[in-house]
Design an enzyme around this catalytic site. Structure first.
Site, mmCIF file in Angstrom:
data_model
loop_
_atom_site.group_PDB
_atom_site.id
_atom_site.type_symbol
_atom_site.label_atom_id
_atom_site.label_comp_id
_atom_site.label_asym_id
_atom_site.label_seq_id
_atom_site.Cartn_x
_atom_site.Cartn_y
_atom_site.Cartn_z
ATOM 1 N N LYS A 83 -7.926 6.897 45.218
ATOM 2 C CA LYS A 83 -8.157 8.173 45.914
ATOM 3 C C LYS A 83 -9.246 8.994 45.245
ATOM 4 O O LYS A 83 -9.929 9.775 45.908
ATOM 5 C CB LYS A 83 -6.858 8.983 45.969
ATOM 6 C CG LYS A 83 -5.832 8.300 46.876
ATOM 7 C CD LYS A 83 -4.848 9.259 47.482
ATOM 8 C CE LYS A 83 -4.159 8.603 48.665
ATOM 9 N NZ LYS A 83 -2.753 8.419 48.512
ATOM 10 N N LYS B 125 -5.264 -2.497 53.445
ATOM 11 C CA LYS B 125 -3.964 -1.990 53.896
ATOM 12 C C LYS B 125 -4.138 -1.040 55.086
ATOM 13 O O LYS B 125 -5.088 -0.272 55.124
ATOM 14 C CB LYS B 125 -3.334 -1.232 52.719
ATOM 15 C CG LYS B 125 -1.922 -0.802 52.917
ATOM 16 C CD LYS B 125 -1.481 0.130 51.795
ATOM 17 C CE LYS B 125 -2.056 1.512 51.960
ATOM 18 N NZ LYS B 125 -1.472 2.553 51.138
ATOM 19 N N LYS C 65 -2.911 5.821 56.643
ATOM 20 C CA LYS C 65 -2.964 6.984 57.530
ATOM 21 C C LYS C 65 -4.390 7.498 57.732
ATOM 22 O O LYS C 65 -4.651 8.260 58.630
ATOM 23 C CB LYS C 65 -2.125 8.125 56.938
ATOM 24 C CG LYS C 65 -0.627 7.866 56.926
ATOM 25 C CD LYS C 65 0.093 9.007 56.207
ATOM 26 C CE LYS C 65 1.455 8.584 55.716
ATOM 27 N NZ LYS C 65 1.814 9.190 54.438
HETATM 28 P P1 TYM Z 1 3.502 7.216 52.051
HETATM 29 O O1 TYM Z 1 3.742 8.467 52.813
HETATM 30 O O2 TYM Z 1 2.091 6.833 51.738
HETATM 31 O O3 TYM Z 1 4.156 5.992 52.801
HETATM 32 C C1 TYM Z 1 5.499 6.025 53.246
HETATM 33 C C2 TYM Z 1 6.104 4.629 53.134
HETATM 34 O O4 TYM Z 1 5.379 3.709 53.944
HETATM 35 C C3 TYM Z 1 4.995 2.575 53.151
HETATM 36 N N1 TYM Z 1 3.711 2.069 53.649
HETATM 37 C C4 TYM Z 1 3.506 0.816 54.077
HETATM 38 N N2 TYM Z 1 4.328 -0.241 54.174
HETATM 39 C C5 TYM Z 1 3.805 -1.379 54.669
HETATM 40 N N3 TYM Z 1 2.518 -1.517 55.044
HETATM 41 C C6 TYM Z 1 1.650 -0.485 54.967
HETATM 42 N N4 TYM Z 1 0.393 -0.607 55.357
HETATM 43 C C7 TYM Z 1 2.142 0.760 54.460
HETATM 44 N N5 TYM Z 1 1.569 1.967 54.248
HETATM 45 C C8 TYM Z 1 2.543 2.754 53.744
HETATM 46 C C9 TYM Z 1 4.874 3.131 51.737
HETATM 47 O O5 TYM Z 1 4.942 2.119 50.767
HETATM 48 C C10 TYM Z 1 6.047 4.085 51.696
HETATM 49 O O6 TYM Z 1 7.256 3.413 51.395
HETATM 50 N N6 TYM Z 1 4.411 8.435 47.316
HETATM 51 C C11 TYM Z 1 5.069 8.140 48.588
HETATM 52 C C12 TYM Z 1 6.045 9.219 49.038
HETATM 53 C C13 TYM Z 1 7.074 9.549 48.013
HETATM 54 C C14 TYM Z 1 8.196 8.746 47.662
HETATM 55 C C15 TYM Z 1 8.893 9.481 46.641
HETATM 56 C C16 TYM Z 1 8.668 7.507 48.107
HETATM 57 C C17 TYM Z 1 7.102 10.687 47.239
HETATM 58 N N7 TYM Z 1 8.214 10.641 46.414
HETATM 59 C C18 TYM Z 1 10.045 8.970 46.048
HETATM 60 C C19 TYM Z 1 9.838 7.003 47.509
HETATM 61 C C20 TYM Z 1 10.519 7.727 46.499
HETATM 62 C C21 TYM Z 1 3.982 8.007 49.645
HETATM 63 O O7 TYM Z 1 2.936 8.597 49.543
HETATM 64 O O8 TYM Z 1 4.360 7.248 50.710
#
Ligand code: TYM
Length: 328
Positions: A111, A194, A197
């Protein structure tokens, strides 16, 4: 009983990757475990975001959670910013992770690689500390996430180990739980990247209409061969579509491969589009109903109360352990 915690960050439109890698499966835990699912809105502030966009994205995620089948009677759904213990624990835990470790985080590097120091906020650098605090607060032992979050859960494990070694068995050791199929859904326009968003071209957004979704799948990048075969290295596009199909149908990659033995790419893509449509149509309908009825308001209010009770107990335990005077 297992404690489950996971969250999604309201930074952009949710994708099929978020759905298949994480969201779709949260409900599977709620009958046999204690489940805490939250909207990681404080995390969304780590890169610039318009306040109105953040608010709307947060409402969307809450509604998507309910649409996915999460039942507020069986689990706790809440906003991170409604539970002040997240920020309080973060203030303590930032002393137990170190600059060197944080600098090595892949997501931070990805990032911020094109930014200079005067643009990089402290929040994005310290992101893993807040994420570790999220997990620790609920004594979660299982953290269901997609593959890209494994490193963040691993650094949480390092933190827990370090803290417990110093203060005794205070924190529960968490573990990431990754799906066998769907943990890394790739971009449809560049299947070596990947699906994320922030990539409108290669993404399927959950809020896209079905016609757009089908069109994106039909024009997904494939390769010059003819065989529908799972081979991520040589056939990343076809392998990604097979993964999407298997994940929608809840079958293994091998089963999906057998289904398409002898298929032409065009017919295969059509079958993938049908599977995605079948999976998302009822989900999207429920989402529309929830948005219209504002059912998320009560859920988030009650969720914040339930989550706060659990989180404040852990916070007290940590405060006591490190020597802060806790006057009850
Ligand atoms: P975030 O918002 O980027 O993504 C949410 C969840 O979606 C999964 N994900 C994917 N899985 C498969 N293929 C993809 N292309 C893909 N893109 C995203 C992510 O792995 C995630 O599970 N840091 C985290 C949010 C968070 C969190 C936490 C998660 C904050 N605190 C504590 C678990 C526990 C995040 O930015 O996810």
């Amino acid at each position: 009983m297992d404690r489950i915690l996971s969250g999604i960050k309201p930074t952009g439109q949710l994708t099929l990757g978020n759905y298949l890698g994480a969201l779709k499966h949260f409900k599977d835990f709620q009958d046999q475990s204690e489940v805490f699912i939250f909207i990681a809105d404080l995390h969304a502030l780590t890169l610039p975001i318009d306040p109105e966009v953040l608010r709307n994205n947060s409402i969307d995620i809450a509604s998507f959670y309910l649409a996915s089948g999460l039942d507020p009677k069986k689990c706790t759904i809440f906003l991170q910013s409604s539970v002040s213990a997240h920020a309080e624990l973060n203030a303590i835990m930032q002393n137990y992770l170190f600059m060197g470790e944080l600098k090595r985080m892949t997501q931070f590097k990805d990032k911020c690689s094109k930014m200079n120091d005067s643009q990089i906020g402290l929040g994005i650098f310290a992101y893993p500390v807040l994420m570790a605090s999220d997990i620790i607060l609920y004594d979660a032992n299982i953290v269901p996430v997609g593959e890209d979050q494994i490193q963040h859960v691993e650094i949480t494990r390092d933190l827990v180990h370090r803290f417990n070694t110093k203060y005794g068995d205070i924190l529960i050791m968490p573990k990431a739980q990754i799906r066998k199929v769907g943990a890394r859904i790739m971009s449809l326009s560049d299947p070596t990247k990947k699906m994320s968003k922030s990539d409108p071209k290669g993404d399927i957004f959950l809020k896209d209409d079905m016609k757009t979704i089908r069109k994106k799948i039909m024009s997904a990048v494939t390769d010059s061969g003819t065989e529908v075969k799972y081979d991520p290295e040589n056939k990343p596009g076809i392998s990604n579509l097979l993964t999407i199909y298997a994940s929608c149908k809840d079958i293994s990659i091998e089963e999906a491969e057998k289904t398409f033995n002898g298929f032409r790419y065009g017919d295969f893509k059509k079958a993938v589009a049908d599977a995605v449509e079948e999976e998302l149509t009822p989900f999207k309908q429920r989402y529309e109903e929830i948005i219209a009825s504002k059912a998320y308001v009560k859920v988030l209010k009650e969720g914040a109360e339930k989550a706060s009770k659990v989180a404040s107990k852990t916070l007290k335990r940590v405060q006591k352990a490190v020597g802060l005077l806790t006057i009850d």
